[in-house]
Design a protein around this motif. Structure first.
Motif, PDB file in Angstrom:
ATOM      1  N   GLU A 193       0.840  -1.214   0.000  1.00  0.00           N
ATOM      2  CA  GLU A 193       0.000   0.000   0.000  1.00  0.00           C
ATOM      3  C   GLU A 193       0.873   1.263   0.000  1.00  0.00           C
ATOM      4  OE1 GLU A 193      -0.510  -2.638   1.925  1.00  0.00           O
ATOM      5  OE2 GLU A 193      -2.323  -3.320   0.879  1.00  0.00           O
ATOM      6  N   GLU A 252       1.000   4.029  -2.910  1.00  0.00           N
ATOM      7  CA  GLU A 252       0.679   5.411  -2.574  1.00  0.00           C
ATOM      8  C   GLU A 252       1.805   6.356  -3.025  1.00  0.00           C
ATOM      9  OE1 GLU A 252      -0.146   7.691   1.546  1.00  0.00           O
ATOM     10  OE2 GLU A 252      -0.925   5.638   1.407  1.00  0.00           O
ATOM     11  N   LEU A 269      -4.052  -1.065  -7.911  1.00  0.00           N
ATOM     12  CA  LEU A 269      -3.690  -0.055  -6.908  1.00  0.00           C
ATOM     13  C   LEU A 269      -3.099   1.203  -7.549  1.00  0.00           C
ATOM     14  CD1 LEU A 269      -1.906  -2.371  -4.286  1.00  0.00           C
ATOM     15  CD2 LEU A 269      -4.232  -1.438  -4.151  1.00  0.00           C
TER      16      LEU A 269
END
Ligand code: AMP
Ligand code: MG
Length: 359
Positions: A256, A260, A281
């Motif tokens: 993650e 990001e 993602l």
């Protein structure tokens, strides 16, 4: 420029006959193996080896691997075959393992990059195997790419790099494994792994006992070495290898956090190397999935092709996720780190550095 003939591997009789003619007359043939495509010439012909270096644009002190069709073919090329070499050949040949032994006088120095040792491999790819049994000479072959670029694993990539530079290219589509052979050196005091590949150090050790790892292939050294090269401490140290044209960073950390950070930094000219499970993602840039986390072999299979695809897309910077170093993962991370010139960074560190340089 020379005229390059192209034949399909499935047109077997013709392909084998032409390959033999070209090799025995001192010419060059690009051919498929189970690891990557090879750029082959008669290993016993010094002038063929010189042609290989010229076609690749490779420095002539970087030795070539000599490919054979049987264990019998090894005998004239080496001073002796030690017990451990016999055991490894029994266990892993034909297959993606290269074994380094002291060379005999028959092998020209041009083929071994000036060394008294010779690297030997018996490939399992059906075409390579048939070719080597039929062509009447051992075949010296580095990977079939222009020096410094990613190795070729698809026919179209061989064409891109070598059309006009070799006499014959054998088209067998995609090759199965996708990363180069494991290399083990049996000429020193202890067996030493020089390059990780599909056959792991654990598999080698299960046959011959302890195997050392050359420090140059440890990830931490590839990363540290970059620092050495960026300061002009090691002049002439050619370091980046297997490389796409774009600057490349391997971003480590929790998935993650990586996503990001990359989403924050990416624009349309950014390449992102990810896996099937994570591609959703990412929000912008040229996103390529190299394979599935459930199949590390799929990642090896597609790795070099993805790096080349980024070149075609004209990206200026590539961010790659990092991968597990288990099993074939050792080879995957070795190639990826080299392609990135040792650029590996934690997600949060990358963000910090980038905002500092922007200020
Ligand atoms: P490539 O054919 O492009 O996969 O590269 C062949 C690699 O095999 C070289 O770059 C060397 O690292 C290694 N190699 C070949 N012959 C020897 C040798 N006699 N001693 C040590 N390494 C070798
Ligand atoms: Mg190579």
């Amino acid at each position: 420029m020379i005229r390059t003939e192209i034949l399909k591997a499935e047109d077997l009789d013709r392909a084998l006959a032409r390959t033999r003619e070209v090799l025995l007359s001192g010419g060059l043939v690009a051919f498929p193996t189970e690891t990557v495509y090879g750029l082959g010439g008669n290993a016993l012909d010094a002038s063929a080896s010189r042609k290989i270096y010229a076609a690749k644009g490779r420095p002539s002190d970087n030795p070539l691997i000599v490919h054979v069709g049987s264990v019998e073919d090894v005998k004239p090329l080496v001073r002796e075959i030690p017990e451990k070499a016999k055991a490894l050949m029994d266990a892993f040949w034909p297959g993606p393992l290269t074994i380094i032994l002291p060379k005999s006088g028959l092998v020209p120095m041009e083929t071994t990059g000036g060394l008294q040792t010779v690297a030997l491999r018996m490939p399992s790819h059906p075409f390579a195997n048939a070719m080597l049994r039929n062509c009447g000479c051992p075949v010296a072959a580095p990977s079939a790419n222009r020096s410094g670029r990613p190795s070729t694993t698809r026919f179209s990539h061989v064409l891109e790099d070598l059309q006009g530079r070799v006499d014959l290219i054998i088209d067998a589509g995609d090759v199965p494994i996708g990363v180069e052979s494991t290399i083990i050196d049996l000429t020193g005091e202890a067996p030493t792994l020089l390059r990780p590949g599909k056959i792991t150090i654990e598999e080698l050790a299960s046959v011959i006992g302890p195997v050392l790892t050359d420090p140059a292939i440890l990830s931490e050294n590839i990363i540290a070495h970059k620092e050495l090269v960026s300061r002009p401490k090691a002049p002439g140290m050619k370091y980046r290898h297997y490389a796409p044209r774009a600057e490349m960073w391997i971003v480590s950390g929790e998935t993650e956090d990586v996503a990001e950070t990359v989403n924050e930094l990416a624009d349309e000219r950014t390449g992102i190397l990810t896996v099937d499970e994570h591609q959703d993602l990412y929000r912008c840039g040229k996103i390529l999935s190299v394979g599935s986390l459930r199949s590390p072999m799929s990642i090896a299979h597609n790795l070099f092709a993805c790096l080349r695809d980024f070149d075609t897309m004209g990206v200026t910077r590539i961010y790659s996720e990092d991968f597990s170093e288990a099993d074939i993962g050792t080879a995957i991370m070795n190639r990826l780190l080299k392609a990135a010139g040792g650029n590996e960074v934690q997600a949060e560190e990358l963000l910090k550095r980038t905002s500092e340089t922007d200020r």
